[in-house]
Design an enzyme around this catalytic site. Structure first.
Site, PDB file in Angstrom:
ATOM      1  N   SER A   1      -4.610  71.733  55.999  1.00  0.00           N
ATOM      2  CA  SER A   1      -4.376  70.827  57.118  1.00  0.00           C
ATOM      3  C   SER A   1      -2.881  70.739  57.457  1.00  0.00           C
ATOM      4  O   SER A   1      -2.284  71.746  57.813  1.00  0.00           O
ATOM      5  CB  SER A   1      -5.004  69.471  56.796  1.00  0.00           C
ATOM      6  OG  SER A   1      -5.051  68.659  57.927  1.00  0.00           O
TER       7      SER A   1
ATOM      8  N   ASP B   1     -15.128  71.205  62.780  1.00  0.00           N
ATOM      9  CA  ASP B   1     -13.903  70.431  62.508  1.00  0.00           C
ATOM     10  C   ASP B   1     -13.626  69.502  63.698  1.00  0.00           C
ATOM     11  O   ASP B   1     -13.393  69.974  64.808  1.00  0.00           O
ATOM     12  CB  ASP B   1     -12.733  71.415  62.301  1.00  0.00           C
ATOM     13  CG  ASP B   1     -11.498  70.729  61.759  1.00  0.00           C
ATOM     14  OD1 ASP B   1     -11.286  69.549  62.082  1.00  0.00           O
ATOM     15  OD2 ASP B   1     -10.739  71.384  61.022  1.00  0.00           O
TER      16      ASP B   1
ATOM     17  N   HIS C   1     -13.615  69.193  58.660  1.00  0.00           N
ATOM     18  CA  HIS C   1     -12.204  69.372  58.295  1.00  0.00           C
ATOM     19  C   HIS C   1     -12.030  69.534  56.782  1.00  0.00           C
ATOM     20  O   HIS C   1     -11.076  70.150  56.326  1.00  0.00           O
ATOM     21  CB  HIS C   1     -11.388  68.175  58.804  1.00  0.00           C
ATOM     22  CG  HIS C   1      -9.917  68.443  58.870  1.00  0.00           C
ATOM     23  ND1 HIS C   1      -9.356  69.372  59.723  1.00  0.00           N
ATOM     24  CD2 HIS C   1      -8.869  67.917  58.168  1.00  0.00           C
ATOM     25  CE1 HIS C   1      -8.044  69.394  59.547  1.00  0.00           C
ATOM     26  NE2 HIS C   1      -7.727  68.522  58.609  1.00  0.00           N
TER      27      HIS C   1
HETATM   28  C1  MLT Z   1      -3.629  66.121  59.599  1.00  0.00           C
HETATM   29  O1  MLT Z   1      -4.246  65.076  59.532  1.00  0.00           O
HETATM   30  O2  MLT Z   1      -2.942  66.516  58.683  1.00  0.00           O
HETATM   31  C2  MLT Z   1      -3.748  66.885  60.866  1.00  0.00           C
HETATM   32  O3  MLT Z   1      -5.015  67.250  61.068  1.00  0.00           O
HETATM   33  C3  MLT Z   1      -2.910  68.081  60.894  1.00  0.00           C
HETATM   34  C4  MLT Z   1      -1.483  67.721  61.096  1.00  0.00           C
HETATM   35  O4  MLT Z   1      -1.219  66.610  61.532  1.00  0.00           O
HETATM   36  O5  MLT Z   1      -0.627  68.571  60.834  1.00  0.00           O
END
Ligand code: MLT
Length: 210
Positions: free
Chosen positions: A112, A162, A193
């Site tokens: 992520s 996702d 996700h």
């Molecule tokens: C997260 O929650 O980390 C997002 O999906 C990705 C990001 O903000 O880089």
């Protein structure tokens, strides 16, 4: 530990853990709200016996560590992203000197937010990181990459369901990374996700094919 010749300010940019192992190095980059311990089990599953360089993101969103600032979900602070990307690239170079490892044996493993900063290092510093596993990554910022990453391998593990990352965005990331000259494998999972066992198995198969 020899840190004398390393750039100590670059090295101190991140709280991190160095766990010596064999000549392979797993660089671990967690998702939002994680820390340097989060992905240790993943390193053991994907690269058992490897040395581990596990980082804690140096930006706080409330109490949640991240690797760069965002303005909203999926909307990134591009100035901060640029700054933090350089910081991570400098850290990786300094760590190779301090911990005396061969940068060409390093595999970035990001989830992520950690995968997103790794993707931006791949796009902005092509050739620095030669092998990467990006779980649930998205385009960090549009760019026209230099074709300087020939010999680089990238695995993208994406979730068909996702809710954070649209499929078109993943396909664009795949295209941008290919534009660097990297050999990119994109695999879709019937997942959201979060990571699944199939993600791990897919990345293991890809690593075995190196
Ligand atoms: C997260 O929650 O980390 C997002 O999906 C990705 C990001 O903000 O880089």
């Amino acid at each position: 530990m020899t840190t004398a010749n390393a750039d100590s300010s670059a090295l101190s940019a991140y709280v991190h853990r160095w766990i010596p192992g064999d000549e392979r190095i797993a660089l671990l980059l967690h998702g939002t709200g994680g820390n340097e311990d989060d992905l240790l089990p993943l390193a053991t599953m994907l690269l058992p016996g490897a040395s581990v360089l596990a980082l804690r993101g140096n930006v706080l969103e409330g109490t949640m560590p991240r690797f760069f600032r965002r303005l909203a979900e999926g909307v990134f602070d591009l100035d901060d992203l640029a700054k933090r990307t350089t910081q991570l690239a400098d850290f990786v170079r300094a760590a190779a000197t301090a911990y005396e490892f061969d940068l060409t044996r390093l595999t970035a493993i990001g989830f992520s937010n950690g995968a997103n900063i790794a993707a931006n290092v791949l796009l902005r510093h092509p050739g620095l990181i030669r092998q990467s596993i990006l779980f649930r990554a998205m385009v960090p910022a549009e760019t026209t990459p230099d074709r300087a990453a020939v010999g680089t391998r990238v695995y993208i593990g994406a979730g068909q369901r996702d809710p954070i990352i649209p499929a078109d965005n993943v396909r664009r990331l795949d295209e941008l990374l290919r534009d660097t000259g990297a050999d990119v494998t994109l695999e879709w999972r019937n997942a959201g996700h979060g990571l699944t066992g199939e993600d791990i198995d897919g990345a293991k198969r890809w690593l075995a094919g190196a």
